[in-house]
Scaffold this motif. Structure first.
Motif, PDB file in Angstrom:
ATOM      1  N   LEU A  19       0.823  -1.212   0.000  1.00  0.00           N
ATOM      2  CA  LEU A  19       0.000   0.000   0.000  1.00  0.00           C
ATOM      3  C   LEU A  19       0.853   1.255   0.000  1.00  0.00           C
ATOM      4  O   LEU A  19       0.409   2.314  -0.463  1.00  0.00           O
ATOM      5  CB  LEU A  19      -0.926   0.013   1.225  1.00  0.00           C
ATOM      6  N   LEU A  39      -7.028  -6.556  -0.692  1.00  0.00           N
ATOM      7  CA  LEU A  39      -6.693  -5.135  -0.576  1.00  0.00           C
ATOM      8  C   LEU A  39      -5.344  -4.843  -1.226  1.00  0.00           C
ATOM      9  O   LEU A  39      -5.203  -3.873  -1.991  1.00  0.00           O
ATOM     10  CB  LEU A  39      -6.663  -4.741   0.907  1.00  0.00           C
ATOM     11  N   TRP A  43      -5.179  -2.826  -4.638  1.00  0.00           N
ATOM     12  CA  TRP A  43      -4.503  -1.523  -4.610  1.00  0.00           C
ATOM     13  C   TRP A  43      -3.427  -1.446  -5.691  1.00  0.00           C
ATOM     14  O   TRP A  43      -3.299  -0.421  -6.382  1.00  0.00           O
ATOM     15  CB  TRP A  43      -3.878  -1.288  -3.241  1.00  0.00           C
ATOM     16  N   THR A  44      -2.682  -2.521  -5.860  1.00  0.00           N
ATOM     17  CA  THR A  44      -1.646  -2.530  -6.894  1.00  0.00           C
ATOM     18  C   THR A  44      -2.252  -2.387  -8.278  1.00  0.00           C
ATOM     19  O   THR A  44      -1.775  -1.602  -9.113  1.00  0.00           O
ATOM     20  CB  THR A  44      -0.835  -3.827  -6.807  1.00  0.00           C
ATOM     21  N   TRP A  97      -5.207  -1.126  -9.063  1.00  0.00           N
ATOM     22  CA  TRP A  97      -5.840   0.188  -9.230  1.00  0.00           C
ATOM     23  C   TRP A  97      -4.808   1.280  -9.433  1.00  0.00           C
ATOM     24  O   TRP A  97      -4.969   2.153 -10.299  1.00  0.00           O
ATOM     25  CB  TRP A  97      -6.697   0.510  -8.013  1.00  0.00           C
ATOM     26  N   SER A  98      -3.723   1.263  -8.646  1.00  0.00           N
ATOM     27  CA  SER A  98      -2.705   2.312  -8.773  1.00  0.00           C
ATOM     28  C   SER A  98      -2.007   2.231 -10.131  1.00  0.00           C
ATOM     29  O   SER A  98      -1.687   3.250 -10.746  1.00  0.00           O
ATOM     30  CB  SER A  98      -1.687   2.211  -7.632  1.00  0.00           C
ATOM     31  N   ARG A 122      -1.012   4.518   6.362  1.00  0.00           N
ATOM     32  CA  ARG A 122      -1.272   3.288   5.605  1.00  0.00           C
ATOM     33  C   ARG A 122      -1.131   2.057   6.492  1.00  0.00           C
ATOM     34  O   ARG A 122      -1.876   1.084   6.340  1.00  0.00           O
ATOM     35  CB  ARG A 122      -0.334   3.218   4.400  1.00  0.00           C
TER      36      ARG A 122
END
Length: 609
Positions: free
Chosen positions: A166, A200, A204-205, A207-208, A347
């Motif tokens: 994250l 998660l 997150w990876t 999406w980023s 985070r």
């Protein structure tokens, strides 16, 4: 401080955590250890790795679906223990040494992850928290090959790896895949936690990377790197979970289907929100870590108040850091990269918040007796909550007090040395698990194996291993099965024990050339009087006073079982099963525990077919 000095400090932190673990392995080398029940089943599976029948699922558990006993999701722990096991001679101790090797890797990864996120101070904080948690859990938990114990130090690694991802450190995505798979496969109690937090990290990876690709400033090389980390880690997950998937797709009802059915229709009602919340608070009690309760957990007002106080302090720290981060961003004030450090800490707080919420849900879904080993993961979560709170407190100090950081660092280092030293003493003087039962096997197994070797030196017999065990649930019988196989005998069990022994060690009793039977307690004389039976070994560990005490405790336990609405006849079947009955009073449970500790006479017989 230059990079070399920082690396030297990280190595020193790892060494402080490694010393008690290595000491535990050395202490376990003598006297010779004989694995019982679950541990014997574990060694049987570790022994199978790389041979004709590799394990595809985990150890059998309190799981049932479609009328079948289920096992924990996967065999990864057996595969990871196998290299050390083989290198050190395929002995029972070699399996324990393998546990220590795995835990050394875990603490090393945890310290490195903390160092990459928050520097030497964060690494020191995590190392100290792990040392405190290990001492609280006790030597057995961090050096024993029981499947609920194996993931305990890997759970903080998983949390730290998710936090790292994250925080933009995609190199830790494979660690998320590996540590999460190890925890979830080895004991099902980690399943929901790993699924949510793993989703998660991977989400997150993805999406980023997508957001960077969509932005006008996205760098193609960086996006490709993110894609490779993501695809590689997903590939690792696929490889690690291939064995249970293959088993699921095979003939018959797959283990994953049994697990789903077990949670959809549990054999016992779930403990619910109230009891789950009390357990949650008890595991969040910081005094439990500091006092060192060896994995035990006590619910009540005191632990609940202390846990809520810790949560309040942690929540307050989140608010303070969040406001400071927002203010700095609005003022465009990023002096000394404080904003970046605050975001990193926030985070970590996010990961811990998710772990706490999902952990509470997981606890409320426990069915039956909430045994301590079903929520050992909570120690790692609590330790990191303390780290996050302390980190926030340290960064709240005024800039002119920064010079005191060295003093705080020295105090933390001193505390680490003290705790690690105390834990090293504990591991050097650890008590043998289930010592009375192990002593019994140690007393009869060598004589029994030597006598059987005289009868069958060429290992031509096909043996059915049976046991009569009113103390446990066949603990010593499973140990004898493993020892017979270790010495090259064709040792097997009857079909009802297939889940524990695996199918290739199961035969129709009619196919056996002889029965090797381990008998504990009053049935010894009955078996001894059978025609053709040969007594291979015998041992009675009790003094006359202990035998009298055993009789008195039996009467007390029988009355307690009857008062709770349970069958007193369970005492003749299994003291362990009797102790699992609901509604037993504390004195009754204490009597049952003492009965198990006193033990019974033990004998091994050979009965020809």
């Amino acid at each position: 401080m230059n990079r070399g000095h920082r690396n030297a400090i990280v190595v020193a932190l790892f060494a402080a955590l490694a010393v008690p673990l290595v000491t535990a392995a050395v202490a376990a080398a003598s006297p010779r250890w004989y694995p019982l029940y679950d541990l014997a089943m574990t060694e049987l599976r570790v022994r199978d790795v790389g041979l004709a029948h590799p394990p595809l699922v985990g150890l059998p558990g309190r799981l049932e679906g479609h009328g079948l006993q289920g096992s924990h999701p996967g065999p990864l722990s057996f595969y990871l223990l196998a290299p050390t096991y083989r290198l050190l001679g395929s002995t029972a101790w070699a399996m324990e040494a393998g546990v220590v090797v795995l835990n050394l890797v875990a603490v090393g990864l945890a310290v490195v992850a903390a160092r990459r996120r928050g520097g030497v101070a964060a690494a020191l904080g995590v190392a100290l928290a792990l040392a405190v948690a290990m001492r609280a859990l006790g030597p057995e938990v961090v050096s024993h090959a029981w499947n609920p114990f194996l993931p305990v130090l890997w759970w903080p690694v998983f949390l730290l790896a998710v936090w790292s991802v994250l925080d933009g450190d995609r190199a830790f995505l494979p660690a998320v895949a590996f540590a999460g798979s190890f925890c979830a496969q080895t004991h099902v109690s980690y399943g929901l936690l790993v699924a949510v937090l793993g989703a998660l990290a991977f989400g997150w990876t993805a999406w980023s990377a997508w957001a960077a690709w969509r932005s006008s400033e996205g760098a193609g090389g960086r996006d490709r790197a993110a894609a490779w980390w993501l695809l590689g880690s997903l590939g690792l997950v696929a490889v690690l979970w291939a064995p249970p998937v293959v088993e699921q797709l095979g003939d018959g009802t797959g283990n994953l289907s049994i697990l789903v059915e077990s949670f959809r229709h549990p054999a016992s009602p779930a403990i619910g929100l109230r009891e789950g919340f009390e357990l949650w608070c008890a595991r969040l009690d910081p005094w439990g870590l500091l006092a060192g309760r060896e994995g035990d957990v006590t619910t009540g007002t005191g632990p609940t108040v202390r846990a809520l106080a810790l949560l309040a302090a942690w929540a307050g720290s989140v608010v303070v850091v969040g406001r400071r981060y927002r203010r700095d961003r609005e003022d465009h004030d990023d002096r000394d990269d404080r904003g970046g450090r605050d975001l990193t800490l926030l985070r970590l707080d996010l990961v811990l918040a998710v772990a706490l919420v999902v952990g509470l849900v997981s606890l409320t879904r426990i069915s039956g007796v909430p045994w301590f080993y079903l929520h050992l993961w909570s120690w790692g979560t609590t330790a990191l909550v303390l780290v996050a709170t302390g980190w926030a407190l340290a960064t709240a100090a005024p800039t002119h007090l920064a010079a005191r950081a060295s003093v705080a660092g020295l105090a933390g280092a001193a505390a680490l040395v003290v705790v690690a030293g105390a834990f090293t003493w504990d591991t050097a003087h650890r008590e043998e698990p289930l010592a009375n039962l192990t002593r019994g096997v140690r007393a009869v197994a060598p004589d029994a194996l030597a006598a059987l070797d005289e009868v069958d030196p060429d290992r031509e017999g096909v043996y059915l291993v049976e046991w009569i065990d009113p103390v446990g649930i066949g603990d010593q019988g499973w140990s004898l099965l493993s020892e017979l196989e270790r010495e090259g005998f064709d040792a097997n069990v009857a079909p009802p024990f297939a889940a524990g022994a695996r199918d290739h060690r199961v035969i129709d009793p009619a196919e056996a050339t002889a029965v090797v039977m381990l008998v504990a307690g009053p049935r010894i004389d009955d078996v001894r009087d059978r025609p053709g039976v040969v007594e291979l070994a015998h041992h009675d560990p009790r003094t006359p006073a202990e035998r009298a005490r055993f009789a008195d405790l039996q009467e007390q336990a029988a009355a307690g079982l009857e008062a709770a609405g349970a069958d007193p006849g369970l005492l003749g079947y299994s003291l362990l099963v009797a102790g699992q009955q609901p509604g037993l009073s504390a004195p009754t449970r204490a009597a049952l525990v003492e009965l198990q500790e006193l033990g019974l006479p033990l004998a091994v017989f050979l009965e020809p077919r």
